[in-house]
Enzyme design. Structure first.
Site, PDB file in Angstrom:
ATOM      1  CG  ASP A  45      -1.806   1.210   1.315  1.00  0.00           C
ATOM      2  OD1 ASP A  45      -2.923   1.124   0.794  1.00  0.00           O
ATOM      3  OD2 ASP A  45      -1.394   2.246   1.891  1.00  0.00           O
ATOM      4  CE1 TYR A  50       0.902   7.909   2.967  1.00  0.00           C
ATOM      5  CE2 TYR A  50       1.232   5.730   2.033  1.00  0.00           C
ATOM      6  CZ  TYR A  50       0.472   6.614   2.752  1.00  0.00           C
ATOM      7  OH  TYR A  50      -0.726   6.198   3.277  1.00  0.00           O
ATOM      8  CG  HIS A 111      -4.390   9.702   0.367  1.00  0.00           C
ATOM      9  ND1 HIS A 111      -3.050   9.512   0.231  1.00  0.00           N
ATOM     10  CD2 HIS A 111      -4.654   9.377   1.651  1.00  0.00           C
ATOM     11  CE1 HIS A 111      -2.525   9.085   1.380  1.00  0.00           C
ATOM     12  NE2 HIS A 111      -3.494   9.002   2.239  1.00  0.00           N
ATOM     13  CB  SER A 141      -8.510   6.438   1.301  1.00  0.00           C
ATOM     14  OG  SER A 141      -7.967   6.375   2.594  1.00  0.00           O
ATOM     15  CD  GLN A 163      -5.863   2.467   3.114  1.00  0.00           C
ATOM     16  OE1 GLN A 163      -5.264   3.518   3.300  1.00  0.00           O
ATOM     17  NE2 GLN A 163      -5.359   1.481   2.397  1.00  0.00           N
ATOM     18  CG  LEU A 194      -1.200  -2.157  15.028  1.00  0.00           C
ATOM     19  CD1 LEU A 194       0.249  -2.602  14.825  1.00  0.00           C
ATOM     20  CD2 LEU A 194      -1.995  -3.260  15.732  1.00  0.00           C
ATOM     21  NE  ARG A 199      -0.279   6.201  14.722  1.00  0.00           N
ATOM     22  CZ  ARG A 199      -0.485   5.058  14.068  1.00  0.00           C
ATOM     23  NH1 ARG A 199      -1.530   4.306  14.323  1.00  0.00           N
ATOM     24  NH2 ARG A 199       0.364   4.673  13.137  1.00  0.00           N
ATOM     25  CB  THR A 245       6.792  -3.054  11.242  1.00  0.00           C
ATOM     26  OG1 THR A 245       7.827  -2.923  12.225  1.00  0.00           O
ATOM     27  CG2 THR A 245       7.125  -4.203  10.305  1.00  0.00           C
ATOM     28  CB  SER A 246      10.638   0.936  10.701  1.00  0.00           C
ATOM     29  OG  SER A 246      10.480   1.014  12.105  1.00  0.00           O
TER      30      SER A 246
END
Ligand SMILES: NC(=O)c1ccc[n+]([C@@H]2O[C@H](COP(=O)([O-])OP(=O)(O)OC[C@H]3O[C@@H](n4cnc5c(N)ncnc54)[C@H](OP(=O)(O)O)[C@@H]3O)[C@@H](O)[C@H]2O)c1
Length: 291
Positions: A45, A50, A111, A141, A163, A194, A199, A245-246
């Site tokens: 995605d 970005y 978006h 979205s 989304q 999450l 957050r 995730t990084s």
């Protein structure tokens, strides 16, 4: 990966999706994207917003080559940021495709509705992207009921998905848009799932998630994390999620949700109740302003 979900165009939607937003925005996402594909993610995605589509494309190309995978083994989503004066949505998508090194995306989303002064015109241009074969299907979205109603003109393509930010702190507020989507065959998919863990620290859900994760770990004979409990909750609600995730070690944690037993009705209820006791929207706060 989870079993894919049917869309209103008769095709299947693979999930969970690995997102190149969040911490990867404005960065070189090639290595994280390639790692996600190597780990088993089959849906990437991305978004024009970005500003990392070129590196996402490099990550996709290297992972496909290393894994001996064909392009159609992968589902790629990107999102329309805005339509600059004198250009069309198709022009912007052509630029995204050039950056990503792809011939078409599997899914192209508007978006945010508020970035388009004429939403119907924007949607007609999205339909053109599909007609031209630049996007296999189109969706939206962050659309509210009023936005979905605005583009639902006679003969218009029905978006395949919307989304939206989705987690227990926003479930109550999302019910009207979820009901509209259900009625019109638009699949709700999520981001920000999450949020209660990442957050909103020390919210009413935290002790509930710890208690359920501990209990499920004992029952399953393997560690079940609080993130996995939230993902099981979204799955139980019928909302395929986009996460990210990084950290390479979290990729398997996310993918392993597919092999965990589903959440019980009682645990779903515990989470619903704790979530309904507070409202937190982290992204697109204008949705709550009624603007
Ligand atoms: N359509 C939209 O408007 C929109 C908006 C936002 C996002 N998105 C899409 O959705 C994707 C997912 O984004 P999201 O951030 O909303 O996903 P998310 O699933 O809510 O959160 C993912 C983040 O959670 C962190 N995390 C996971 N487990 C954790 C733990 N146990 N403790 C602390 N942190 C933990 C990860 O951090 P680490 O990196 O440290 O693992 C990761 O950055 C984005 O990349 C983007 O593609 C779309």
């Amino acid at each position: 990966m989870e079993p894919p979900v049917p869309l209103n165009d008769g095709t299947l939607f693979p999930w969970p999706a690995y997102g190149s937003g969040t911490a990867l925005r404005d960065t070189d996402a090639s290595t994280p994207v390639a790692s996600a594909i190597r780990a088993g993610f089959r849906h990437i995605d991305c978004a024009q917003m970005y500003k990392n589509e070129a590196s996402v494309g490099r990550g996709i190309a290297s992972a496909l080559e290393a894994g001996g995978l064909a392009r159609d083994a992968l589902y790629v989503t990107t999102k329309l940021l805005e339509v600059p004066p004198g250009r069309t949505a198709a022009d912007t998508l052509r630029e995204s495709l050039r950056l990503m090194g792809l011939e078409c995306v599997d899914l192209f989303l508007v978006h945010e509705p508020v970035r388009h002064s004429d939403l119907r015109q924007a949607w007609r241009e999205m339909e053109e992207c599909k007609m031209l074969g630049l996007a296999k299907r189109i969706g939206v979205s962050n659309f509210r009921v009023q936005d979905l109603e605005e583009i639902a003109t006679d003969g218009a393509t029905v978006p395949v998905i919307n989304q939206i930010e989705f987690h227990p702190y926003i479930y109550e507020a999302s019910k009207p848009v979820l009901a509209y989507m259900h009625e019109h065959g638009i699949l709700p998919t999520s981001y920000g799932g999450l949020t209660p863990l990442v957050r909103i620290k020390d919210g009413p859900l935290n002790p509930v998630l710890v208690e359920i994760a501990d209990r499920l770990s004992t029952q399953a004979g393997q560690a079940v994390t609080e993130a996995q409990v939230l993902q099981l909750w979204m799955k139980k609600k019928g909302v395929p999620y986009t996460t990210t995730t990084s950290k390479p070690e979290r990729l398997q944690e996310y993918l392993q949700v597919a092999s965990l037993p589903g959440l019980s009705d009682a645990d779903e209820q515990l989470i619903d109740t704790a979530g309904a006791s507070a409202h937190h929207r982290f992204f697109c706060k204008w949705i709550d302003d009624g603007t």
